[in-house]
Enzyme design. Structure first.
Site, mmCIF file in Angstrom:
data_model
loop_
_atom_site.group_PDB
_atom_site.id
_atom_site.type_symbol
_atom_site.label_atom_id
_atom_site.label_comp_id
_atom_site.label_asym_id
_atom_site.label_seq_id
_atom_site.Cartn_x
_atom_site.Cartn_y
_atom_site.Cartn_z
ATOM 1 N N LYS A 1 0.824 -1.214 0.000
ATOM 2 C CA LYS A 1 0.000 0.000 0.000
ATOM 3 C C LYS A 1 0.857 1.262 0.000
ATOM 4 O O LYS A 1 2.049 1.220 0.313
ATOM 5 C CB LYS A 1 -0.905 0.010 1.243
ATOM 6 N N GLY B 1 8.139 1.207 3.968
ATOM 7 C CA GLY B 1 6.944 2.037 4.025
ATOM 8 C C GLY B 1 5.837 1.618 3.078
ATOM 9 O O GLY B 1 4.802 2.281 2.998
ATOM 10 N N LEU B 2 6.037 0.488 2.349
ATOM 11 C CA LEU B 2 4.999 0.057 1.413
ATOM 12 C C LEU B 2 4.156 -1.091 1.975
ATOM 13 O O LEU B 2 3.469 -1.798 1.243
ATOM 14 C CB LEU B 2 5.622 -0.350 0.060
ATOM 15 N N SER C 1 4.959 -4.042 3.587
ATOM 16 C CA SER C 1 5.304 -5.459 3.366
ATOM 17 C C SER C 1 4.880 -6.308 4.557
ATOM 18 O O SER C 1 4.490 -7.460 4.405
ATOM 19 C CB SER C 1 6.810 -5.627 3.121
ATOM 20 N N SER C 2 4.937 -5.727 5.780
ATOM 21 C CA SER C 2 4.604 -6.532 6.959
ATOM 22 C C SER C 2 3.124 -6.890 6.953
ATOM 23 O O SER C 2 2.747 -8.024 7.254
ATOM 24 C CB SER C 2 4.996 -5.805 8.250
ATOM 25 N N GLU D 1 0.458 -8.302 12.925
ATOM 26 C CA GLU D 1 0.999 -6.947 12.802
ATOM 27 C C GLU D 1 1.425 -6.391 14.156
ATOM 28 O O GLU D 1 2.357 -5.605 14.254
ATOM 29 C CB GLU D 1 -0.041 -6.002 12.181
ATOM 30 N N ASP E 1 -2.900 -0.651 7.393
ATOM 31 C CA ASP E 1 -2.173 -1.428 6.387
ATOM 32 C C ASP E 1 -2.862 -2.766 6.123
ATOM 33 O O ASP E 1 -3.020 -3.191 4.976
ATOM 34 C CB ASP E 1 -0.730 -1.698 6.837
HETATM 35 N N1 LIG Z 1 8.101 -11.534 2.879
HETATM 36 C C1 LIG Z 1 8.404 -11.446 4.180
HETATM 37 N N2 LIG Z 1 8.952 -12.504 4.828
HETATM 38 C C2 LIG Z 1 9.261 -12.432 6.150
HETATM 39 N N3 LIG Z 1 9.086 -11.331 6.920
HETATM 40 C C3 LIG Z 1 8.547 -10.250 6.329
HETATM 41 C C4 LIG Z 1 8.175 -10.254 4.938
HETATM 42 N N4 LIG Z 1 7.678 -9.031 4.646
HETATM 43 C C5 LIG Z 1 7.738 -8.299 5.801
HETATM 44 N N5 LIG Z 1 8.260 -9.023 6.807
HETATM 45 C C6 LIG Z 1 8.497 -8.567 8.209
HETATM 46 O O1 LIG Z 1 8.087 -7.198 8.305
HETATM 47 C C7 LIG Z 1 9.200 -6.327 8.609
HETATM 48 C C8 LIG Z 1 9.074 -5.012 7.845
HETATM 49 O O2 LIG Z 1 7.940 -4.359 8.336
HETATM 50 P P1 LIG Z 1 7.891 -2.804 8.610
HETATM 51 O O3 LIG Z 1 9.105 -2.363 9.396
HETATM 52 O O4 LIG Z 1 6.575 -2.526 9.182
HETATM 53 O O5 LIG Z 1 8.027 -2.133 7.159
HETATM 54 P P2 LIG Z 1 7.013 -2.227 5.889
HETATM 55 O O6 LIG Z 1 5.740 -2.831 6.384
HETATM 56 O O7 LIG Z 1 6.845 -0.812 5.449
HETATM 57 O O8 LIG Z 1 7.714 -3.012 4.834
HETATM 58 C C9 LIG Z 1 10.423 -7.128 8.167
HETATM 59 O O9 LIG Z 1 11.593 -6.709 8.842
HETATM 60 C C10 LIG Z 1 10.002 -8.559 8.529
HETATM 61 O O10 LIG Z 1 10.143 -8.799 9.915
HETATM 62 C C1 LIG Z 2 3.282 4.585 10.660
HETATM 63 C C2 LIG Z 2 2.021 3.770 10.341
HETATM 64 O O1 LIG Z 2 0.907 4.697 10.223
HETATM 65 C C3 LIG Z 2 2.148 3.047 8.993
HETATM 66 C C4 LIG Z 2 3.349 2.131 8.916
HETATM 67 O O2 LIG Z 2 3.482 1.598 7.621
HETATM 68 P P1 LIG Z 2 4.787 0.792 7.165
HETATM 69 O O3 LIG Z 2 4.988 -0.358 8.106
HETATM 70 O O4 LIG Z 2 5.948 1.763 7.231
HETATM 71 O O5 LIG Z 2 4.492 0.360 5.759
HETATM 72 C C5 LIG Z 2 1.752 2.797 11.486
HETATM 73 C C6 LIG Z 2 0.336 2.190 11.500
HETATM 74 O O6 LIG Z 2 -0.617 2.811 10.984
HETATM 75 O O7 LIG Z 2 0.190 1.092 12.072
HETATM 76 MG MG LIG Z 3 4.711 -2.443 8.223
#
Ligand SMILES: Nc1ncnc2c1ncn2[C@@H]1O[C@H](COP(=O)(O)OP(=O)(O)O)[C@@H](O)[C@H]1O
Ligand SMILES: C[C@@](O)(CCOP(=O)(O)O)CC(=O)O
Ligand SMILES: [Mg+2]
Length: 366
Positions: A10, A142-143, A145-146, A163, A174
């Protein structure tokens, strides 16, 4: 039996961080996905075998004997709500993840692998399976992935608990946009679907500066507890920005003039949101460098997601010449950033099952 699910990442058009504190935010899905494939045996309730997690993009494989999970996490896999056990299970989950010796350079995966064990055991109980993950999404940028990982993996309501392990205090935005896709306005767990009445082209620039959402969200909460009145005013300003942004996106804009007028208003709101994110302490020198570069081309940008590095959004007006877009991208990439142009507002979570045995009943199973 094989089950596949995929869920999108997202962008947050406005309202990140403030949404954790009750303000409205606007988010849209993008056409970059995390795919999960679960290969499981159709015979139920066996304690033999392994739970194997393959992270294909990183070439990493983690595995646990089912019996080891059962003796370490006996409370999961019972009929009681798994989220009831979340806090007391976290220590045992950490033990099981520590045993895998995740390479130091990839230690950010600790949260993801922990969320996997929690969701897997809560939903499947103590059954062997192989789970294969692939993703188009850059991790920790920030997209979302979690959330895409948790939504695709659980494909249901347990995603929110996953989450919590990765984010600490997620707003839920998200997971919601990853599940439903399209574009949403979100506040305190309530979503309103938005239908855009104008073309929305966004450039996403990944600064490639790694950061941790959990730490950034906690930093904003600490600042809010040090300066409650000032930060309440910041969150309330973000709330107004998100509401105005969503009404502009939905307002009828049939001719070029009204589209341009709306784009100018959106640009101004994005700049204001970025200023407020800076006052929350989540901007970064790499983000500021992207903003300076896009401003040279009179384009407005803001960070998206948790900030501290990660990705920046730039609105590409409908009448902007392709040659200008190419120039901005070339300049950003020459600074070492990575640019993505992606469609916004696509489908949400998708699940499909298949099995080659006449005794298997795929409906509702993961
Ligand atoms: N494909 C994946 N496989 C395993 N863990 C993942 C995967 N995608 C995301 N994660 C977990 O989510 C974390 C990243 O989440 P976050 O810091 O919220 O950043 P974002 O959600 O923006 O990508 C990673 O460090 C990992 O722990
Ligand atoms: C900073 C926040 O608003 C979004 C976080 O997004 P991302 O994990 O950086 O993709 C936290 C949340 O809404 O849970
Ligand atoms: Mg995240």
């Amino acid at each position: 039996m094989e089950t596949r699910a995929r869920a999108p990442g997202k962008i947050i058009l406005s309202g990140e961080h403030a949404v954790v504190h009750g303000a409205t935010a606007v988010a849209a899905s993008i056409d970059l996905y995390t795919d999960v494939l679960i290969r499981s045996s159709t015979s139920s309730g066996t304690d033999d075998g392994l739970v194997e997690l393959q992270l294909k993009d990183m070439g990493l494989v983690f595995s646990w004997p089912v019996q080891r999970i059962k003796e370490t996490l006996p409370e999961l896999g019972t009929a009681l709500s798994p989220s009831f056990f979340l806090s007391e299970s976290m220590k045992s989950i950490a033990t099981l993840v520590e045993e895998q010796n995740i390479p130091e350079a990839k230690i950010g995966l600790f949260g993801g692998v922990s969320a996997f064990l929690f969701l897997y055991t809560s939903i499947q109980g103590f059954k062997p399976a192989t789970v294969v993950i692939t993703s188009d999404l850059p991790m920790g940028s920030g997209l979302g992935s979690s959330a895409a990982f948790c939504v695709a993996l659980s494909a249901a309501l347990l995603a929110y608990s996953g989450e919590k392990i990765i984010h600490g205090k997620p707003s839920g935005i998200d997971n919601t946009v990853s599940t439903f896709g399209n574009m949403i306005m979100f506040r305190l767990g309530e979503l309103t679907r938005i239908t855009s009445n104008m073309p929305l082209r966004m450039l996403i620039t990944n600064t490639k500066v790694g950061r941790n959402t959990k730490a950034l969200v906690a930093g904003v909460s600490e600042r809010a507890s040090r300066h409650p009145d000032a930060m309440a005013a910041v969150f309330s300003a973000v709330d107004s920005i998100s509401k105005e942004l969503s009404s502009i996106i939905q307002s009828p804009a049939s001719d070029e003039l009204s589209i341009t007028e709306n784009e100018e208003k959106l640009e101004e709101l994005m700049e204001m949101n970025q200023g407020l994110l800076q006052s929350m302490g989540v901007s970064h020198s790499s983000i500021e460098a992207v903003l300076r570069t896009t401003l040279k081309y009179k384009l407005a940008s803001k960070l998206t997601g948790a900030g501290g590095g990660g990705c920046v959004l730039t609105l590409l007006p409908a009448l902007l010449a392709d040659a200008v877009v190419d120039k901005v991208i070339a300049e950003l990439e020459s600074c070492g950033f990575q640019c993505l142009v992606t469609a916004i507002g696509g489908k949400g979570l998708e699940i499909s099952s298949s099995c080659n045995s006449s005794t298997c009943h795929p409906s509702g199973e993961i």
